[in-house]
Design an enzyme around this catalytic site. Structure first.
Site, PDB file in Angstrom:
ATOM      1  N   GLN A  21      49.773   5.900  10.690  1.00  0.00           N
ATOM      2  CA  GLN A  21      49.721   7.320  10.339  1.00  0.00           C
ATOM      3  C   GLN A  21      50.104   8.226  11.503  1.00  0.00           C
ATOM      4  O   GLN A  21      50.409   9.391  11.306  1.00  0.00           O
ATOM      5  CB  GLN A  21      48.317   7.671   9.841  1.00  0.00           C
ATOM      6  CG  GLN A  21      47.964   6.970   8.535  1.00  0.00           C
ATOM      7  CD  GLN A  21      46.564   7.289   8.065  1.00  0.00           C
ATOM      8  OE1 GLN A  21      45.619   6.651   8.487  1.00  0.00           O
ATOM      9  NE2 GLN A  21      46.422   8.273   7.196  1.00  0.00           N
ATOM     10  N   HIS A 122      44.421  -1.540  10.040  1.00  0.00           N
ATOM     11  CA  HIS A 122      44.349  -0.311   9.248  1.00  0.00           C
ATOM     12  C   HIS A 122      45.614  -0.224   8.373  1.00  0.00           C
ATOM     13  O   HIS A 122      46.451   0.643   8.543  1.00  0.00           O
ATOM     14  CB  HIS A 122      44.195   0.917  10.156  1.00  0.00           C
ATOM     15  CG  HIS A 122      43.655   2.136   9.467  1.00  0.00           C
ATOM     16  ND1 HIS A 122      42.622   2.892   9.975  1.00  0.00           N
ATOM     17  CD2 HIS A 122      44.010   2.749   8.307  1.00  0.00           C
ATOM     18  CE1 HIS A 122      42.360   3.900   9.164  1.00  0.00           C
ATOM     19  NE2 HIS A 122      43.198   3.845   8.139  1.00  0.00           N
ATOM     20  N   ASN A 166      39.816  -1.906   8.192  1.00  0.00           N
ATOM     21  CA  ASN A 166      39.572  -0.579   7.651  1.00  0.00           C
ATOM     22  C   ASN A 166      39.594  -0.637   6.127  1.00  0.00           C
ATOM     23  O   ASN A 166      40.621  -0.965   5.522  1.00  0.00           O
ATOM     24  CB  ASN A 166      40.632   0.409   8.132  1.00  0.00           C
ATOM     25  CG  ASN A 166      40.344   1.811   7.630  1.00  0.00           C
ATOM     26  OD1 ASN A 166      39.421   2.458   8.112  1.00  0.00           O
ATOM     27  ND2 ASN A 166      41.083   2.275   6.624  1.00  0.00           N
ATOM     28  N   GLU A 167      38.457  -0.349   5.535  1.00  0.00           N
ATOM     29  CA  GLU A 167      38.344  -0.205   4.079  1.00  0.00           C
ATOM     30  C   GLU A 167      39.084  -1.268   3.267  1.00  0.00           C
ATOM     31  O   GLU A 167      40.101  -0.974   2.632  1.00  0.00           O
ATOM     32  CB  GLU A 167      38.857   1.177   3.646  1.00  0.00           C
ATOM     33  CG  GLU A 167      38.064   2.326   4.184  1.00  0.00           C
ATOM     34  CD  GLU A 167      38.458   3.651   3.529  1.00  0.00           C
ATOM     35  OE1 GLU A 167      39.357   3.663   2.678  1.00  0.00           O
ATOM     36  OE2 GLU A 167      37.848   4.673   3.866  1.00  0.00           O
ATOM     37  N   TYR A 296      33.947  10.311   1.765  1.00  0.00           N
ATOM     38  CA  TYR A 296      34.603  11.599   1.590  1.00  0.00           C
ATOM     39  C   TYR A 296      34.027  12.358   0.403  1.00  0.00           C
ATOM     40  O   TYR A 296      33.934  13.574   0.416  1.00  0.00           O
ATOM     41  CB  TYR A 296      36.113  11.396   1.383  1.00  0.00           C
ATOM     42  CG  TYR A 296      36.832  10.910   2.640  1.00  0.00           C
ATOM     43  CD1 TYR A 296      37.439  11.812   3.504  1.00  0.00           C
ATOM     44  CD2 TYR A 296      36.888   9.566   2.966  1.00  0.00           C
ATOM     45  CE1 TYR A 296      38.091  11.385   4.652  1.00  0.00           C
ATOM     46  CE2 TYR A 296      37.534   9.126   4.118  1.00  0.00           C
ATOM     47  CZ  TYR A 296      38.130  10.044   4.951  1.00  0.00           C
ATOM     48  OH  TYR A 296      38.761   9.623   6.100  1.00  0.00           O
ATOM     49  N   GLU A 356      34.483   7.336   9.429  1.00  0.00           N
ATOM     50  CA  GLU A 356      35.439   8.352   8.960  1.00  0.00           C
ATOM     51  C   GLU A 356      34.724   9.309   8.026  1.00  0.00           C
ATOM     52  O   GLU A 356      33.906   8.872   7.193  1.00  0.00           O
ATOM     53  CB  GLU A 356      36.588   7.737   8.138  1.00  0.00           C
ATOM     54  CG  GLU A 356      37.726   7.206   8.928  1.00  0.00           C
ATOM     55  CD  GLU A 356      38.865   6.699   8.031  1.00  0.00           C
ATOM     56  OE1 GLU A 356      39.068   7.255   6.924  1.00  0.00           O
ATOM     57  OE2 GLU A 356      39.539   5.754   8.445  1.00  0.00           O
ATOM     58  N   TRP A 402      37.548  12.263  10.620  1.00  0.00           N
ATOM     59  CA  TRP A 402      38.917  11.996  10.184  1.00  0.00           C
ATOM     60  C   TRP A 402      39.561  13.338   9.943  1.00  0.00           C
ATOM     61  O   TRP A 402      39.142  14.030   9.038  1.00  0.00           O
ATOM     62  CB  TRP A 402      38.952  11.141   8.909  1.00  0.00           C
ATOM     63  CG  TRP A 402      40.376  10.780   8.592  1.00  0.00           C
ATOM     64  CD1 TRP A 402      41.235  11.458   7.765  1.00  0.00           C
ATOM     65  CD2 TRP A 402      41.126   9.697   9.159  1.00  0.00           C
ATOM     66  NE1 TRP A 402      42.461  10.852   7.775  1.00  0.00           N
ATOM     67  CE2 TRP A 402      42.429   9.784   8.625  1.00  0.00           C
ATOM     68  CE3 TRP A 402      40.845   8.680  10.092  1.00  0.00           C
ATOM     69  CZ2 TRP A 402      43.435   8.883   8.976  1.00  0.00           C
ATOM     70  CZ3 TRP A 402      41.847   7.789  10.417  1.00  0.00           C
ATOM     71  CH2 TRP A 402      43.134   7.897   9.853  1.00  0.00           C
ATOM     72  N   GLU A 409      49.800  10.847   5.537  1.00  0.00           N
ATOM     73  CA  GLU A 409      48.685  10.541   4.637  1.00  0.00           C
ATOM     74  C   GLU A 409      49.157   9.604   3.514  1.00  0.00           C
ATOM     75  O   GLU A 409      49.142   9.934   2.341  1.00  0.00           O
ATOM     76  CB  GLU A 409      48.070  11.857   4.122  1.00  0.00           C
ATOM     77  CG  GLU A 409      46.965  11.737   3.088  1.00  0.00           C
ATOM     78  CD  GLU A 409      45.787  10.819   3.470  1.00  0.00           C
ATOM     79  OE1 GLU A 409      45.462  10.705   4.668  1.00  0.00           O
ATOM     80  OE2 GLU A 409      45.211  10.225   2.544  1.00  0.00           O
ATOM     81  N   TRP A 410      49.607   8.438   3.903  1.00  0.00           N
ATOM     82  CA  TRP A 410      49.967   7.372   2.974  1.00  0.00           C
ATOM     83  C   TRP A 410      50.870   7.876   1.836  1.00  0.00           C
ATOM     84  O   TRP A 410      51.838   8.578   2.134  1.00  0.00           O
ATOM     85  CB  TRP A 410      48.706   6.677   2.445  1.00  0.00           C
ATOM     86  CG  TRP A 410      47.784   6.255   3.567  1.00  0.00           C
ATOM     87  CD1 TRP A 410      46.525   6.719   3.825  1.00  0.00           C
ATOM     88  CD2 TRP A 410      48.057   5.286   4.615  1.00  0.00           C
ATOM     89  NE1 TRP A 410      46.002   6.102   4.947  1.00  0.00           N
ATOM     90  CE2 TRP A 410      46.915   5.218   5.448  1.00  0.00           C
ATOM     91  CE3 TRP A 410      49.151   4.465   4.932  1.00  0.00           C
ATOM     92  CZ2 TRP A 410      46.834   4.379   6.562  1.00  0.00           C
ATOM     93  CZ3 TRP A 410      49.065   3.623   6.036  1.00  0.00           C
ATOM     94  CH2 TRP A 410      47.923   3.594   6.825  1.00  0.00           C
TER      95      TRP A 410
END
Ligand code: BGC
Length: 445
Positions: A21, A122, A166-167, A296, A356, A402, A409-410
Site C-alpha cells: 500500500q 500483509h 495480517n487478517e 473498524y 489497526e 490505520w 486502498e486495495w
C-alpha cells in the site's frame, strides 16, 4: 477529555502501514511481481484502473515518513515486508537489495527511537507462488516457513516485535472466495484450502520466529466486527451466529488450540477434507504473546436464504441511517469496546494490541489544511471505548492507528483515504491532516 497518559507510560502508540500500500518501486532493485501488481492489470478489478506501482513512494521517502511519524509523537512503527522484495520468486534466491532496504528502514526507526513492529505477510503474495496455487497449495507452509526464516535471520537481531499474518480472514475471503481482492479467485474449493493453509502458516510462522529470534514478542492479527442480529427473530439470530463464526472465530480458535469452530457451523466440517480428520489440531496451535485486533465497524446481519451456505446478509449502515464513514462502515465505539471484551473472554489470550483502527473520509486540502473533524471524532470515540475496556482489566498493551498516510486502498484504489497525513498522489506532497495534529496533541498529554 481522555489523555494518552491514562493508558500508562509503557503503552505502545503506533501507526501501521503495509508494503504493497505504501512502498511503490514495484520493479526496482530486484523486487518480483506480487499478486496485487498482477491483479491490478485486470480490467475492472481496481477502481479508477489504479495500480499499486508507485503508491506513496515510501521506498524512496521512508526517512521523511519516519520523521513525520516521530514528529506526531508515536513510539511504534508497524510496517510489513514485501515477500517478493526478499524472495522475488517466492522461494529460491534471496534478493540482497530487498534485505538492504528493510535494514535501512529498521535502522532508521531505531535511530529515531521508534520500535519497529514487523508484519511478515500483509496480502502481497509473490505472483510466482500464485502461479503454483498460492494460498490454496499445500506447499504454502513450506514456502512461508522459508520466507519467515530468511526474515528472522536477517532482521531478528534488531526486530523483536513480530506479527505473522495480517487478517487471514480478509485475504482468504476477499481473495479466494469473493474474488474482490488479489488473486481474484472464487468459490469454496479455493476458500477452504486457503483457510487451512493460512491457519497452519500463522502457527508455523510463530514457531520460526520463536526458534530464531531471542526475546521475540510474537503475535498475529485478526480482523473483527461485532455481529448484531437485525431483529430478535430466531432466523436472524442464527444467521448472525454463523457470520460471527466466519468473521471472528475461524482463525483465532485453531491458534488457541480449540480447532475450527465447526460444531456451530456444520459447513466448516468440509475443512476435514484438507485437514485429514483434524489431526492437525496441534500444529494449528501457537502460544502467541499477544493477538492483534483490527476493528473498524460492527455489522448488522439478517437471514437471507438466497445467499449460499451462510444464508445471511448485511443490512448496511446507510440503509439503517446510522453514522458511517465514506466506506459505508458504521461508526460505533461501544461495539469496539464489546468486541475487545469478547476476545478477552477466551481467557487464554495473554495480551491484546489494537493493531489497526481508523476511518476513511472524503478529505480535501483547502489552503494547505485538511480539516477532518469527522476522523478526529472517530478517534475520540474509539479511544474512549478502548480505555473503558482497559480500565475494566483487559490487558491491552498498545494501539496502532490505520494509517500514517493515505495509500493504495486495495480494490478501492487511491480514492479511499484513511491517513493522518494527506498524500497528493500526483506530486507525493504530504500534508498533515488536523487529525494528525490532534493525535500529536493527544500523545503529549
Ligand atoms: C487492512 C488494511 C486496509 C484497512 C482499511 C485492514 O483490513 O489490514 O490493509 O487498508 O483495513 O480497509
Amino acid at each position: 477529555m481522555l489523555k494518552s497518559s491514562q493508558f500508562g507510560k509503557d503503552f505502545l502508540w503506533g501507526v501501521a502501514i503495509a508494503a504493497q500500500q505504501n512502498e511503490g518501486a514495484y520493479n526496482i532493485d530486484g523486487r518480483g511481481l506480487s499478486i496485487w501488481d498482477a491483479f491490478s492489470r485486470r480490467q475492472g478489478k481496481i477502481k479508477g484502473g489504479h495500480k499499486p506501482y508507485d503508491a506513496c513512494d515510501f521506498y524512496y521517502r521512508y526517512k521523511d515518513d519516519l520523521l513525520l511519524t516521530k514528529a506526531l509523537g508515536f513510539n511504534v512503527f508497524r510496517f510489513s515486508i514485501a515477500w517478493s522484495r526478499i524472495l522475488p520468486d517466492g522461494t529460491g534466491k534471496v534478493n540482497k537489495e530487498g534485505i538492504n532496504f528493510y535494514n535501512k528502514v529498521i535502522d532508521e526507526c531505531l535511530k529515531l527511537g521508534l520500535k519497529p513492529f514487523v508484519t511478515l505477510y500483509h496480502w502481497d503474495l509473490p505472483y510466482a507462488l500464485e502461479k503454483e496455487g498460492g494460498w490454496t497449495s499445500h506447499r504454502m507452509t513450506r514456502w512461508f516457513t522459508r520466507y519467515a526464516t530468511v526474515c528472522a535471520e536477517a532482521f531478528g537481531d534488531r526486530v523483536k516485535d513480530w506479527i505473522i499474518l495480517n487478517e487471514p480472514m480478509g485475504f482468504t475471503s476477499l481473495g479466494y472466495m469473493l474474488g474482490k481482492h488479489a488473486p481474484g479467485k472464487t468459490g469454496m474449493s479455493n476458500f477452504l484450502p486457503a483457510i487451512h493453509n493460512a491457519v497452519l502458516c500463522q502457527a508455523d510462522g510463530g514457531r520460526v520466529i520463536r526458534d530464531l529470534v531471542p526475546k521475540a514478542y510474537i503475535g498475529t492479527t485478526f480482523s473483527c466486527s461485532e455481529v448484531i442480529p437485525h431483529t430478535d427473530r430466531d432466523l436472524d439470530v442464527q444467521a448472525a451466529k454463523r457470520m460471527d463464526i466466519l468473521l471472528n472465530r475461524l482463525f483465532i480458535e485453531p491458534a488457541l488450540g480449540r480447532g475450527y469452530p465447526k460444531d456451530d457451523f456444520k459447513f466448516l466440517e468440509k475443512l476435514e477434507i484438507y485437514t485429514k480428520a483434524w489431526k492437525f489440531t496441534d500444529r494449528m496451535r501457537f502460544n502467541f504473546d499477544f493477538i492483534g485486533l483490527q476493528n473498524y465497524f460492527p455489522v448488522t446481519i439478517r437471514h437471507n436464504s438466497i445467499m449460499p451456505i451462510i444464508q445471511a446478509s448485511e443490512v448496511k449502515a446507510a440503509t439503517r441511517k446510522v453514522p458511517h464513514t465514506a466506506m459505508g462502515w458504521e461508526i460505533n465505539g461501544e461495539s469496539f469496546y464489546r468486541i475487545i471484551k469478547k476476545f478477552w473472554h477466551y481467557g487464554s489470550v495473554k495480551e491484546i494490541i489494537i493493531s489497526e483502527n481508523g476511518a476513511c473520509f472524503k478529505d480535501e486540502v483547502v489552503d494547505g489544511v485538511v480539516n477532518d473533524t469527522a476522523r478526529i471524532a472517530y478517534f475520540e470515540e474509539y479511544l474512549k471505548a478502548m480505555h473503558k475496556a482497559k480500565h475494566e482489566g483487559v490487558n491491552i498493551k498498545g494501539y496502532m492507528a490505520w494509517t500514517l498516510m493515505d495509500n493504495f486502498e486495495w480494490s478501492e484504489g487511491y480514492k479511499a483515504r484513511f491517513g493522518l497525513i494527506h498524500v497528493d498522489f500526483e506530486t507525493q506532497l504530504r500534508t498533515i491532516k488536523n487529525s494528525g495534529y490532534w493525535f500529536r496533541d493527544f500523545l503529549q498529554k
